[in-house]
Design an enzyme around this catalytic site. Structure first.
Site, mmCIF file in Angstrom:
data_model
loop_
_atom_site.group_PDB
_atom_site.id
_atom_site.type_symbol
_atom_site.label_atom_id
_atom_site.label_comp_id
_atom_site.label_asym_id
_atom_site.label_seq_id
_atom_site.Cartn_x
_atom_site.Cartn_y
_atom_site.Cartn_z
ATOM 1 N N GLU A 19 53.548 -82.436 11.685
ATOM 2 C CA GLU A 19 53.394 -81.142 11.869
ATOM 3 C C GLU A 19 52.337 -80.064 11.963
ATOM 4 O OE1 GLU A 19 56.460 -81.138 8.267
ATOM 5 O OE2 GLU A 19 55.218 -82.534 9.247
ATOM 6 N N SER A 26 62.149 -51.835 24.851
ATOM 7 C CA SER A 26 61.507 -50.996 24.097
ATOM 8 C C SER A 26 59.461 -51.352 24.403
ATOM 9 C CB SER A 26 61.258 -51.569 22.069
ATOM 10 O OG SER A 26 61.047 -53.174 22.710
ATOM 11 N N GLY A 27 59.373 -52.077 25.414
ATOM 12 C CA GLY A 27 58.508 -52.444 25.191
ATOM 13 C C GLY A 27 57.609 -54.094 24.938
ATOM 14 N N GLY A 28 57.813 -53.948 23.540
ATOM 15 C CA GLY A 28 58.048 -55.302 22.513
ATOM 16 C C GLY A 28 57.640 -56.732 23.860
ATOM 17 N N VAL A 29 57.205 -57.481 22.970
ATOM 18 C CA VAL A 29 57.215 -59.201 23.641
ATOM 19 C C VAL A 29 58.295 -59.590 24.429
ATOM 20 C CG1 VAL A 29 56.889 -61.032 23.813
ATOM 21 C CG2 VAL A 29 55.298 -59.186 22.467
ATOM 22 N N ASP A 30 59.282 -59.460 23.232
ATOM 23 C CA ASP A 30 60.955 -60.598 23.862
ATOM 24 C C ASP A 30 61.389 -59.687 25.026
ATOM 25 O OD1 ASP A 30 60.276 -62.355 21.342
ATOM 26 O OD2 ASP A 30 61.623 -60.694 20.138
ATOM 27 N N SER A 31 61.783 -58.327 24.898
ATOM 28 C CA SER A 31 62.837 -56.868 25.445
ATOM 29 C C SER A 31 61.805 -57.009 27.479
ATOM 30 C CB SER A 31 62.888 -55.530 25.477
ATOM 31 O OG SER A 31 61.288 -55.339 25.237
ATOM 32 N N SER A 32 60.361 -57.073 26.131
ATOM 33 C CA SER A 32 59.930 -57.395 28.592
ATOM 34 C C SER A 32 59.910 -58.309 29.209
ATOM 35 C CB SER A 32 58.439 -56.802 28.378
ATOM 36 O OG SER A 32 57.621 -55.795 27.054
ATOM 37 N N HIS A 48 52.812 -84.893 6.391
ATOM 38 C CA HIS A 48 53.363 -83.769 7.316
ATOM 39 C C HIS A 48 53.300 -83.844 8.302
ATOM 40 C CE1 HIS A 48 56.897 -82.021 4.854
ATOM 41 N NE2 HIS A 48 55.448 -81.923 4.051
ATOM 42 N N CYS A 88 59.033 -86.494 4.891
ATOM 43 C CA CYS A 88 58.474 -86.474 3.427
ATOM 44 C C CYS A 88 60.215 -86.475 2.956
ATOM 45 C CB CYS A 88 58.319 -84.838 3.470
ATOM 46 S SG CYS A 88 57.659 -84.318 1.763
#
Length: 525
Positions: free
Chosen positions: A183, A235-241, A181, A85
């Protein structure tokens, strides 16, 4: 172990809403890539040593004075270049072609391009065939300006009815431009085009995959940390887990996780975190029950931003207190992911728009004399989830709907009280349970319940009751930047409402939020 960073693609960002999507597509193909602002220096490009460069799209006009340009070195680096583009337009203009400003005849949305001549980028791909036997491709356009003359050495590869140069190529130099595009999923053969570019034209092996990423991350963590100890806010969230699981694989018992129960979590969430990470996976976890401390700090405060700041401040205080008990900890681990890094990077010239400054655990004390460990900082969220699966984390936990950092603190409207949180937890659990039972949970992008600080008259048996109101919220979205309210079946909503009113003592009315984003936000606060 092979070096998964040895072969790589550099993507230069000119401000398009799709730029991160390009990077995610290249990663999905199995090739490492990084996304940098367009005004990068020649020295930085040389040091990065990419196998290929992609010039992404952008909102500005190449015909405007002082509009962004690719560094001249991009075209002298001796590597393949793909312009998408705006990237195609600036490539054309910088190499001697011409771009004209669109006057009421831009292309936005679906288009069909006709491939005019063979190109390595379009090898053996087509969605249909024209009457003259030319390959046709279904693509997604979003442009006003267009290339009116291509540079010397280029050939026109594809066209549409209104765009004579929908794609161009200089096969000798391996320079390619596409006005559409590739993508986005609407461009049906887009992934194959990007595969041709990354794997065949640039010669990158497809070795960027979860197992390799985990192996590489563990080796780097061992090298960085050595025999030191690490502390992590779990925290139990995705990233920290996922960070916790990677560190546990790398350094074992030298990791201490601090789980702060702020009283603003979902039903049974604190116990689930302790059961999974402590009992099942055997991590060393310090469980801090701080419900009263958080609720006392928020008492009397109804303003959303003030509540967020209080929650953040109290968390930092508690984490600081707990970290000082870990006297041997030399490193602080965080769940920073690649979009956080991109948003914080900004631009050397100030032309690229810096959305926000980011720190994963905001406002940690300056005297916390620890090194920083961020094993996910190269990864997109979808990559983090795939790694989590490979590490043995349950699918339901990794792919559940987003939950705000302040938790129920911003889903209880106005002042937050324990009574309100307890009622909301029960109502929300019923809503989520029914979504799963009806096979609707994975058909909406996010669903939750909001506690409204208003009472409503209800009738139970022969008596009247004057109790609280909750709102159900469910949305469908691709990127969470815009969203439609989910058209859940009436009988389903009726079933959820009946269960909440009958099973949660203290709630007399249930409403359903049918606001889109915009004008509303997804969360109420």
């Amino acid at each position: 172990m092979s070096n998964i960073h040895e072969h790589k693609i550099l993507i230069l960002d000119f401000g398009s809403q799709y730029t991160q999507l390009i990077a995610r597509r290249i990663r999905e193909i199995g090739v490492y890539c990084e996304l940098w602002a367009w005004d990068v220096s020649e020295e930085q490009i040389r040091e990065f040593a990419p196998n290929g460069i992609i010039l992404a799209g952008g909102p500005e006009s190449v015909t405007a004075e002082n509009s962004p340009r690719a560094p001249e070195y991009v075209f002298n680096a001796g590597v393949p270049v793909l312009g998408i583009c705006y990237g195609m337009q600036t490539m054309s203009e910088q190499l001697g072609g011409k771009v004209i400003q669109g006057v009421g005849e831009g292309e936005f949305g679906y288009a069909q391009v006709e491939v005019q001549t063979e190109s390595a980028l379009f090898k053996a791909i087509e969605d249909a065939v024209s009457e003259t036997g030319k390959p046709l491709l279904d693509v997604w356009m979003s442009h006003g300006d267009k290339v009116s003359a291509i540079p010397e050495g280029f050939v026109a590869v594809a066209k549409t009815e209104t765009c004579p140069f929908a794609a161009m190529a200089n096969e000798d130099k391996q320079f390619y431009g596409v006005q559409f595009h590739p993508e986005v999923t609407h461009t049906r053969q887009g992934k194959r085009m990007l595969e041709h570019f990354a794997l065949e034209i640039c010669g990158c092996p497809a070795n960027w995959k979860p197992s390799s990423i985990i192996e590489d991350a563990i080796e780097r963590l061992k090298e960085q940390i050595g025999d030191d100890e690490v502390i992590l806010g779990l925290s139990g969230g995705v990233d920290s887990s996922v960070v916790a699981m990677l560190l546990h694989r790398a350094i074992g018992d030298k990791l201490t996780c601090v789980f702060v129960d702020n009283g603003l979590l979902r039903l049974n969430e604190a116990q689930q975190v302790m059961d999974m990470f402590g009992d099942h996976f055997g991590l060393n976890i310090v469980h801090v029950d701080a419900e009263n401390r958080f609720l006392d700090a928020m008492a009397g405060e109804a303003e959303p931003e003030a509540k967020r700041k209080i929650i953040g401040r109290v968390f930092v205080e508690i984490f600081d207190e707990e970290s000082k008990k870990c006297v041997n900890a030399k490193w602080l681990a965080q769940g920073t992911i690649y979009p956080d890094v991109i948003e914080s990077a900004g631009s050397a010239t100030g032309k690229a728009h810096c959305i926000k400054s980011h720190h994963n655990v905001g406002g940690l004390p300056d005297d916390m004399a620890m090194g920083l460990v961020e094993p996910l900082r190269e990864l997109f969220k979808d990559e983090v989830r795939k790694i989590g699966l490979e590490l043995g984390l349950p699918y339901d936990m990794l792919y559940r709907h987003p939950f705000p950092g302040p938790g129920l603190g911003v889903r209880v409207l106005g002042e937050v009280k324990k009574e309100y949180c307890d009622l909301l937890r029960l109502a929300d659990a019923i809503f989520i349970e029914e979504l799963h039972k009806a096979d609707l949970y994975n058909k909406v992008s996010q669903a939750f319940t909001v506690f409204l600080p208003v009472r409503s008259v209800g009738v139970m048996g022969d008596g009247r009751k004057y109790d609280w109101v909750v709102s159900l919220r469910a949305v469908e979205t691709i990127d969470f930047m815009t969203a439609h309210w989910a058209h859940l079946p009436y009988d389903f909503l009726g079933r959820v409402s009946n269960r909440i009113i009958n099973e949660v003592d203290g709630i007399s009315r249930v409403v359903y939020d049918i606001s889109g984003k915009p004008p509303a936000t997804i969360e109420w606060e």
